[in-house]
Design an enzyme around this catalytic site. Sequence first.
Site, short mmCIF file in Angstrom:
data_model
loop_
_atom_site.label_atom_id
_atom_site.label_comp_id
_atom_site.label_asym_id
_atom_site.label_seq_id
_atom_site.Cartn_x
_atom_site.Cartn_y
_atom_site.Cartn_z
N HIS A 1 91.37 -1.00 -10.14
CA HIS A 1 92.03 -1.36 -11.38
C HIS A 1 92.98 -0.24 -11.80
O HIS A 1 93.02 0.82 -11.18
CB HIS A 1 91.03 -1.70 -12.48
CG HIS A 1 90.08 -0.61 -12.87
ND1 HIS A 1 89.13 -0.10 -12.01
CD2 HIS A 1 89.93 0.09 -14.03
CE1 HIS A 1 88.43 0.83 -12.62
NE2 HIS A 1 88.89 0.98 -13.85
N HIS B 1 93.36 1.79 -14.42
CA HIS B 1 93.06 2.96 -15.24
C HIS B 1 93.38 4.26 -14.50
O HIS B 1 93.19 4.36 -13.28
CB HIS B 1 91.61 2.95 -15.69
CG HIS B 1 91.32 1.90 -16.73
ND1 HIS B 1 90.04 1.48 -17.03
CD2 HIS B 1 92.15 1.19 -17.53
CE1 HIS B 1 90.10 0.55 -17.97
NE2 HIS B 1 91.36 0.35 -18.29
N ASP C 1 92.06 7.10 -14.08
CA ASP C 1 91.06 7.81 -13.29
C ASP C 1 90.73 7.10 -11.99
O ASP C 1 89.88 7.56 -11.23
CB ASP C 1 89.79 8.07 -14.11
CG ASP C 1 89.16 6.81 -14.68
OD1 ASP C 1 89.89 5.83 -14.95
OD2 ASP C 1 87.92 6.78 -14.86
N HIS C 2 91.41 6.00 -11.71
CA HIS C 2 91.24 5.29 -10.45
C HIS C 2 92.56 5.17 -9.67
O HIS C 2 92.54 5.05 -8.45
CB HIS C 2 90.68 3.88 -10.69
CG HIS C 2 89.30 3.88 -11.28
ND1 HIS C 2 88.17 3.67 -10.52
CD2 HIS C 2 88.87 4.08 -12.54
CE1 HIS C 2 87.10 3.75 -11.30
NE2 HIS C 2 87.51 4.00 -12.53
N HIS D 1 86.40 -6.01 -17.10
CA HIS D 1 86.66 -4.62 -17.49
C HIS D 1 88.16 -4.46 -17.70
O HIS D 1 88.61 -3.87 -18.69
CB HIS D 1 86.15 -3.67 -16.42
CG HIS D 1 86.32 -2.23 -16.77
ND1 HIS D 1 85.61 -1.62 -17.78
CD2 HIS D 1 87.12 -1.28 -16.25
CE1 HIS D 1 85.98 -0.36 -17.87
NE2 HIS D 1 86.89 -0.12 -16.96
N ASP E 1 84.70 -0.49 -11.67
CA ASP E 1 84.01 -0.44 -12.96
C ASP E 1 83.46 -1.82 -13.34
O ASP E 1 83.37 -2.14 -14.53
CB ASP E 1 84.95 0.08 -14.04
CG ASP E 1 85.22 1.57 -13.89
OD1 ASP E 1 84.70 2.18 -12.94
OD2 ASP E 1 85.98 2.12 -14.72
N HIS F 1 81.74 5.22 -10.73
CA HIS F 1 81.31 6.36 -11.55
C HIS F 1 79.85 6.69 -11.30
O HIS F 1 79.05 5.83 -10.92
CB HIS F 1 81.48 6.05 -13.04
CG HIS F 1 82.88 5.95 -13.51
ND1 HIS F 1 83.59 7.03 -14.01
CD2 HIS F 1 83.74 4.89 -13.54
CE1 HIS F 1 84.81 6.64 -14.35
NE2 HIS F 1 84.92 5.34 -14.07
#
Length: 275
Positions: A51, A53, A55-56, A107, A131, A170
């Site tokens: 996805h 975001h 941090d990905h 998400h 996530d 995570h």
Amino acid sequence: MKVKVISILEDNYMYLVIDEQSKEAIAVDPALPHRIVKREGVSLLAILTTHHHWDHARGNEDLLKEVPGLRVYGGDDRIKGLTDKVTNCQELKFNSINVRCLFTPCHTTGHMCYFVWEDDCTDSPAVFTGDTLFIGGCGKFLEGTAEQMHHNLTEVLGTLPKDTKVFCGHEYTKRNLKFALMVEPENEKVKEMLNWAKEARDDDDKPTVPSTLLEEFEYNPFLRLSNEAVQKFTGKTDPVEVLRVLRKEKDNFKKPKDRATPHAMMAMEWGLLQS
């Protein structure tokens, strides 16, 4: 096929899926590109992004500059560096490694999981769940509904082979299992897994991934919606409503030891911590 687990940032995981014969690899959610390019001595063919975001997906553009011919796959136009937008059940092939794209919106509206297996291999397949599904938990419903997450967990991920290895986005396992124990205080498997996770993280500083789908059905309350204790905890019997209440309760659940670090608090203040 070898899966290399790489811990990054506050609690993220990125992965290298390596074809051991050709020494070529695909990366999953490589948010810190330098940890991949110089680490394993492999040729990078593609990126699978779960996805958009940061941090990905934030490493995609740097890797595109460094690796000629690299392809970036994902299901959301918001993904940085996206070259190939994929759809549900689309299959990709990289030498002997096969990938099935699984659309799991909730998400985020464009979230994809990736089911991966190797030709002529008896090893268990793997699923990279970003996530959506965590060890002992599931992702927040940031851009979706309980109905969508229920479909993702029961009809999409829950129907994969039970020996499938689960690689999530995570390291939330201890916190998730503390919540699971509150939901099912008599579940011996939850107690066993929580003790194991504490030892793995606190004593040995080891990742808790992967689990298997079979294991998740034994201790993950978000996959145990018809269980009597889970229903009693939520006060609901309809599976979607059980899930809705569970997620709301999990959103409000925080043990004192789970207090965010100053770096994480700063990220949240800036709206960056979204998983």
